[in-house]
Design an enzyme around this catalytic site. Structure first.
Site, PDB file in Angstrom:
ATOM      1  N   HIS A  99     -80.308  14.859 117.809  1.00  0.00           N
ATOM      2  CA  HIS A  99     -79.785  13.533 118.129  1.00  0.00           C
ATOM      3  C   HIS A  99     -80.288  13.086 119.494  1.00  0.00           C
ATOM      4  O   HIS A  99     -80.281  13.855 120.454  1.00  0.00           O
ATOM      5  CB  HIS A  99     -78.258  13.524 118.142  1.00  0.00           C
ATOM      6  N   ASP A 178     -64.603   6.232 114.706  1.00  0.00           N
ATOM      7  CA  ASP A 178     -65.627   5.863 115.684  1.00  0.00           C
ATOM      8  C   ASP A 178     -66.077   4.422 115.513  1.00  0.00           C
ATOM      9  O   ASP A 178     -66.379   3.741 116.503  1.00  0.00           O
ATOM     10  CB  ASP A 178     -66.825   6.809 115.570  1.00  0.00           C
ATOM     11  N   ARG A 185     -65.119  -0.880 122.150  1.00  0.00           N
ATOM     12  CA  ARG A 185     -65.771  -0.537 123.418  1.00  0.00           C
ATOM     13  C   ARG A 185     -66.838  -1.565 123.757  1.00  0.00           C
ATOM     14  O   ARG A 185     -67.010  -1.943 124.921  1.00  0.00           O
ATOM     15  CB  ARG A 185     -66.407   0.848 123.328  1.00  0.00           C
ATOM     16  N   SER A 200     -68.002   9.924 120.645  1.00  0.00           N
ATOM     17  CA  SER A 200     -68.618   9.083 119.628  1.00  0.00           C
ATOM     18  C   SER A 200     -69.802   9.788 118.988  1.00  0.00           C
ATOM     19  O   SER A 200     -69.924   9.873 117.758  1.00  0.00           O
ATOM     20  CB  SER A 200     -69.058   7.752 120.246  1.00  0.00           C
ATOM     21  N   LYS A 204     -69.722  12.170 114.991  1.00  0.00           N
ATOM     22  CA  LYS A 204     -70.632  11.886 113.877  1.00  0.00           C
ATOM     23  C   LYS A 204     -71.543  13.081 113.583  1.00  0.00           C
ATOM     24  O   LYS A 204     -71.836  13.387 112.432  1.00  0.00           O
ATOM     25  CB  LYS A 204     -71.462  10.634 114.181  1.00  0.00           C
TER      26      LYS A 204
END
Length: 454
Positions: A99, A178, A185, A200, A204
């Site tokens: 990621h 989320d 946010r 967040s 995921k």
């Protein structure tokens, strides 16, 4: 009592009924939230029993007062539990995810996913779409004619067992809390909270079901974290949350003070990735892809060390097996693999314009955030959710930080569907690229590696 019964029936309460105002006040005053209170907050957010204005107040309290590492891990776990967790037990081997925290011209997935899969690492990659100044892997893949990215989890598992690779969109069932929290946010000025960013991302990633996760945590003008110290803090928090969930973790802290690759925009980025897999292009994008890919191979048990990983990845660029695996992925998911050898199949932008240097010198600064924003203005990205993507729009950077430039020489080329869009994008880039008398001090692409083994 009816409201309390509803909460209990939806498994929101643990113990006595909570007044959410008390939790807001508690965090506002800098006190620690318990696991039960965090669970109450997340579950109430998921099922809609806590109104948006109270959720927003809590987010601002967290932004101002922070969460400690234990609170952040508990928030991450609660957000992961808010939906389904992908079951990858049917896939043979160790599943390793990657990621990136977001950047410009970051096309590493399209390079390292087929490369690592070509070496026997099972790759099931769940990706997102671009928004704002950052691009999205799904948008890049959909630039390929016919390419299908909306796969059901069961289909993706079968595909990985057959071909070793699948790249798919995030399912709505993963970490639904989320989506609510991120949307609020975005409109309440609380995006830059390190604990909220960590929860967040990791909720995921944990819901995606991988055994191990490699993180690319970016800092600089094109990243959420503006300093390496902030990026390191974010990386450490995410690694701790992953460790608590039983995952092997690693993170690279990487520079995003200029676009990672030279191409920005969907079809342009696919072409750059293909050129790297063909062995025809080098640079930071290739380097970081190999660095991340070598860590994935190590964590997947394919290689013993980073050097061996580098050697095998470079070998499968030279022998074409990485490109063959990308071709296989495109074919299986309905795309036209002929684009790998005929870039004209992507189509062509109606307008192109060179952005020329107004004086001689050295490229001393690149405002990467605004370069990414220029890409969105040209049509290659989204300024708002729902904006339509122009797959042929984008930017090709001609100069990188520290390189010499002569007056009148091209700094970049922009592409769009109209002359007005080209002019608007070019003006943003003209202001984003600074030319000085001396080259800037060179910064390392990777400033630190953090490993968190169980």
């Amino acid at each position: 009592m009816g409201y309390e019964k509803f909460l209990r029936n939806n498994n929101i309460l643990r113990g006595d009924f909570m007044d959410f105002r008390d939790l807001i006040i508690k965090k506002r005053d800098g006190k620690r939230l318990s696991e039960a209170e965090i669970d109450y907050f997340v579950k109430g957010t998921s099922v809609g029993t806590i109104p948006d204005y109270q959720i927003s107040a809590m987010l601002m309290a967290i932004y101002l007062k922070g969460l400690d590492d234990e609170e952040t891990a508990e928030l991450t776990a609660a957000m992961t539990r808010s939906g389904k967790v992908l079951d990858l037990s049917g896939i043979r081997g160790i599943k390793v995810d990657k990621h990136s925290t977001g950047g410009v011209a970051d096309t590493t997935t399209l390079i390292l996913a087929p490369l690592t899969a070509s070496l026997g690492l099972p790759v099931i990659k769940m990706c997102g779409r671009g928004l704002g100044h950052t691009g999205g892997t799904l948008d890049k893949l959909e630039a390929i004619p016919g390419m299908r990215v909306e796969l059901e989890p069961e289909e993706a598992v079968r595909q990985v067992n057959k071909s070793g690779i699948a790249i798919m969109g995030q399912t709505a069932e993963l970490a639904p809390a989320d989506r609510v929290l991120y949307g609020l946010r975005d409109v309440t000025g609380t995006v830059e909270s390190i604990p909220l960013i960590a929860a967040s991302i990791m909720s995921k990633k944990l819901a995606a079901g991988a055994d191990a996760i490699v993180l690319d945590v970016k800092w600089g003008s094109g990243a959420f974290m503006k300093s390496p110290e902030e990026a390191e803090r974010l990386g450490e928090i995410m690694l701790e949350a992953g460790k608590r969930a039983g995952k092997n973790m690693a993170a690279l802290i990487t520079d995003m003070n200029q676009p990672l690759g030279n191409c920005i925009g969907n079809s342009l980025e696919v072409i750059e990735a293909v050129e790297i897999l063909k062995g025809k292009a080098d640079g930071d994008l290739k380097t970081l892809s190999l660095e991340l890919g070598s860590r994935m191979l190590m964590m997947g048990g394919i290689v013993k060390d980073r050097r061996q990983g580098f050697e095998l990845l470079n070998r499968n660029i030279a022998n074409g097996r990485g490109l063959e695996k990308l071709e296989e992925l495109i074919y299986i998911q309905g795309g036209d693999p002929d684009v790998l050898n005929d870039y004209g199949l992507f189509g062509r932008a109606a307008c192109g314009l060179a952005v020329k240097a107004e004086k001689s010198g050295f490229v001393s600064e690149t405002d990467t955030y605004n370069i990414g924003r220029a890409s969105a203005v040209l049509g290659a990205g989204r300024l708002r959710k729902g904006d339509k993507i122009d797959y042929n729009a984008g930017i090709v950077m001609k100069k990188r930080l520290g390189e010499p430039v002569e007056k009148g020489e091209a700094l970049a080329e922009v592409f769009a569907s109209s002359g007005n869009k080209c002019q608007d994008g070019a003006e943003i880039i003209r202001n984003a690229v600074k030319i000085g008398k001396e080259p800037p001090k060179k910064k390392p692409l990777i400033s630190r590696e953090i490993i968190q083994d169980l």
